[in-house]
Design an enzyme around this catalytic site. Structure first.
Site, PDB file in Angstrom:
ATOM      1  N   GLU A 285       0.802  -1.232   0.000  1.00 29.85           N
ATOM      2  CA  GLU A 285       0.000   0.000   0.000  1.00 29.85           C
ATOM      3  C   GLU A 285       0.833   1.279   0.000  1.00 29.85           C
ATOM      4  OE1 GLU A 285      -4.029   0.020   1.475  1.00 29.85           O
ATOM      5  OE2 GLU A 285      -3.217   0.998   3.248  1.00 29.85           O
TER       6      GLU A 285
ATOM      7  N   LYS B  33       0.543   4.663   1.405  1.00 27.64           N
ATOM      8  CA  LYS B  33      -0.260   5.216   2.517  1.00 27.64           C
ATOM      9  C   LYS B  33       0.544   6.316   3.187  1.00 27.64           C
ATOM     10  CE  LYS B  33      -2.730   3.435   6.623  1.00 27.64           C
ATOM     11  NZ  LYS B  33      -2.979   2.237   7.460  1.00 27.64           N
TER      12      LYS B  33
ATOM     13  N   LYS C 191      -7.990   2.187  -3.083  1.00 26.44           N
ATOM     14  CA  LYS C 191      -8.394   1.955  -1.694  1.00 26.44           C
ATOM     15  C   LYS C 191      -9.018   3.256  -1.208  1.00 26.44           C
ATOM     16  CE  LYS C 191      -7.440  -1.099   1.879  1.00 26.44           C
ATOM     17  NZ  LYS C 191      -7.499  -0.326   3.076  1.00 26.44           N
TER      18      LYS C 191
ATOM     19  N   GLU D 166     -14.313  -5.867   1.842  1.00 23.49           N
ATOM     20  CA  GLU D 166     -13.675  -5.844   3.169  1.00 23.49           C
ATOM     21  C   GLU D 166     -14.679  -6.051   4.293  1.00 23.49           C
ATOM     22  OE1 GLU D 166     -10.505  -2.889   4.054  1.00 23.49           O
ATOM     23  OE2 GLU D 166     -11.933  -2.220   5.579  1.00 23.49           O
TER      24      GLU D 166
ATOM     25  N   ASN E  53     -10.267  -7.161   7.696  1.00 23.94           N
ATOM     26  CA  ASN E  53      -9.486  -6.064   8.275  1.00 23.94           C
ATOM     27  C   ASN E  53      -9.474  -6.197   9.794  1.00 23.94           C
ATOM     28  OD1 ASN E  53      -8.236  -3.630   8.937  1.00 23.94           O
ATOM     29  ND2 ASN E  53      -9.074  -2.627   7.112  1.00 23.94           N
TER      30      ASN E  53
ATOM     31  N   GLU F 258      -5.702  -8.107   6.369  1.00 23.98           N
ATOM     32  CA  GLU F 258      -5.401  -6.679   6.243  1.00 23.98           C
ATOM     33  C   GLU F 258      -5.116  -6.047   7.608  1.00 23.98           C
ATOM     34  OE1 GLU F 258      -9.011  -5.991   2.987  1.00 23.98           O
ATOM     35  OE2 GLU F 258      -8.435  -4.372   4.325  1.00 23.98           O
ATOM     36  N   SER F 259      -4.147  -5.167   7.631  1.00 26.15           N
ATOM     37  CA  SER F 259      -3.826  -4.267   8.753  1.00 26.15           C
ATOM     38  C   SER F 259      -3.007  -4.926   9.866  1.00 26.15           C
ATOM     39  CB  SER F 259      -5.083  -3.659   9.383  1.00 26.15           C
ATOM     40  OG  SER F 259      -5.744  -2.829   8.463  1.00 26.15           O
TER      41      SER F 259
HETATM   42  O1  LIG Z   1      -5.291   2.980   8.936  1.00 32.97           O
HETATM   43  C1  LIG Z   1      -6.196   3.503   9.630  1.00 32.97           C
HETATM   44  O2  LIG Z   1      -5.959   4.164  10.664  1.00 32.97           O
HETATM   45  C2  LIG Z   1      -7.634   3.386   9.216  1.00 32.97           C
HETATM   46  C3  LIG Z   1      -8.611   4.005   9.986  1.00 32.97           C
HETATM   47  C4  LIG Z   1      -9.931   3.949   9.615  1.00 32.97           C
HETATM   48  C5  LIG Z   1     -10.314   3.263   8.471  1.00 32.97           C
HETATM   49  C6  LIG Z   1      -9.342   2.620   7.701  1.00 32.97           C
HETATM   50  C7  LIG Z   1      -8.022   2.680   8.068  1.00 32.97           C
HETATM   51  N1  LIG Z   1      -7.038   2.093   7.300  1.00 32.97           N
HETATM   52  C8  LIG Z   1      -7.259   1.541   6.021  1.00 32.97           C
HETATM   53  C9  LIG Z   1      -6.667   0.205   5.881  1.00 32.97           C
HETATM   54  O3  LIG Z   1      -7.410  -0.727   5.673  1.00 32.97           O
HETATM   55  C10 LIG Z   1      -5.192   0.041   5.986  1.00 32.97           C
HETATM   56  O4  LIG Z   1      -4.587   1.111   5.342  1.00 32.97           O
HETATM   57  C11 LIG Z   1      -4.618  -1.231   5.405  1.00 32.97           C
HETATM   58  O5  LIG Z   1      -5.280  -2.373   5.851  1.00 32.97           O
HETATM   59  C12 LIG Z   1      -3.124  -1.333   5.787  1.00 32.97           C
HETATM   60  O6  LIG Z   1      -3.003  -1.311   7.204  1.00 32.97           O
HETATM   61  P1  LIG Z   1      -1.585  -1.145   7.919  1.00 32.97           P
HETATM   62  O7  LIG Z   1      -0.655  -2.169   7.318  1.00 32.97           O
HETATM   63  O8  LIG Z   1      -1.848  -1.421   9.358  1.00 32.97           O
HETATM   64  O9  LIG Z   1      -1.125   0.239   7.641  1.00 32.97           O
END
Ligand SMILES: O=C(O)c1ccccc1NCC(=O)[C@H](O)[C@H](O)COP(=O)(O)O
Length: 260
Positions: free
Chosen positions: A54, A56, A116, A165, A186, A216-217
């Site tokens: 991503e 970001k 996204k 998602e 997520n 995810e995340s």
């Molecule tokens: O990333 C956030 O804080 C967030 C808050 C509210 C809604 C969505 C959010 N993130 C979007 C995502 O799904 C993430 O960017 C993606 O899964 C990657 O996550 P990470 O590896 O933890 O940055």
């Protein structure tokens, strides 16, 4: 108001401004000049993990994550590391992204590109395709059943592959019922923004094995990837860990092909 509702409210305001500048009919006409979408499915490995890497810049949970002066360069490093797809966060207010980021990435790589965002209208799907996206995200929590199904159908008519998602059991049932090919679980709770790393393991058994399951995340390295692959993930979607890494190519490579 929940974080998700707040984000979507801002998205709708910005969307109204863009629609006032470029009506949907004009945007649709522009699709004639866009290359056909890439099919991401062959990019997902039959064995071991695939990485959706991503772009970001910042997030509601962590604030500023990384200065990304050249998203195209970052995407090229992801692609060189073997990313199966590149996710571009295009939401502006809370994530600092834009469709310009997506266009820059599209022009720089041959890897499938995911828009996204917090997609709640057909206009955003047409925008995604007009900017060169191959995939689009639909967040079940942001959409009622009729809207989810309509946007899912419209996305597929546009040639987009949809990443659907989910965050909990009822949303997972809705995604499966919809026929989603790619289901993203997520781990970030959209009310508290906390990561719960047992979410994927809880929800994955509810998703049939003929779907691509994406964790995810909150994924920070090969050990996390190994655990999710063991729980049934074919792919992981990673933002923060990659944009903060000094060597994103190597970081993607290290998370790719990880087996349980
Ligand atoms: O990333 C956030 O804080 C967030 C808050 C509210 C809604 C969505 C959010 N993130 C979007 C995502 O799904 C993430 O960017 C993606 O899964 C990657 O996550 P990470 O590896 O933890 O940055």
């Amino acid at each position: 108001m929940s974080v998700l509702d707040d984000i979507v409210a801002g998205v709708r305001v910005d969307l109204a401004e863009r629609e006032a500048c470029v009506p949907l009919a004009d945007l649709r006409a522009a699709l004639a000049d866009v290359d056909p979408p890439l099919d991401p499915m062959p990019h997902f490995r039959a064995r071991g993990s695939s990485v959706i890497a991503e772009v970001k810049r910042r997030s509601p949970s962590k604030g500023d994550l990384a200065d990304i002066p050249d998203p195209a360069d970052l995407a090229q490093q992801y692609a060189a590391g073997g990313a199966a797809a590149i996710s571009v966060l295009t939401e502006q207010r809370r994530f600092g992204g834009s469709l310009d980021d997506l266009r820059a990435v599209r022009a720089a790589v041959d890897t499938p590109v995911l828009r996204k965002d917090f997609i709640v209208t057909s206009y955003q799907l047409v925008e995604a395709r007009a900017a060169g996206a191959d995939l689009a995200l639909l967040i079940v929590a942001a959409l009622d059943d009729d809207t989810l199904r309509r946007l899912h159908d419209e996305a597929r008519e546009l040639g987009l592959t949809v990443l659907v998602e989910v965050h909990d059991e009822p949303e997972t049932e809705r995604a499966v019922e919809l026929g989603a090919e790619l289901v993203g679980v997520n781990a970030r709770n959209l009310k508290t923004l906390e990561i719960h790393d047992d979410t994927f393991g809880r929800l994955a058994p509810l998703i049939p094995d003929d779907r691509v399951k994406v964790a995810e995340s909150g994924i920070f390295g090969p050990a996390d990837v190994k655990r999710f692959v063991g729980e049934g993930a074919r792919a992981v979607l990673v933002g923060e860990a990659l944009v903060r890494d000094g060597d994103p190519q190597a970081a993607v490579a290290a998370m790719t092909g990880v087996e349980a």
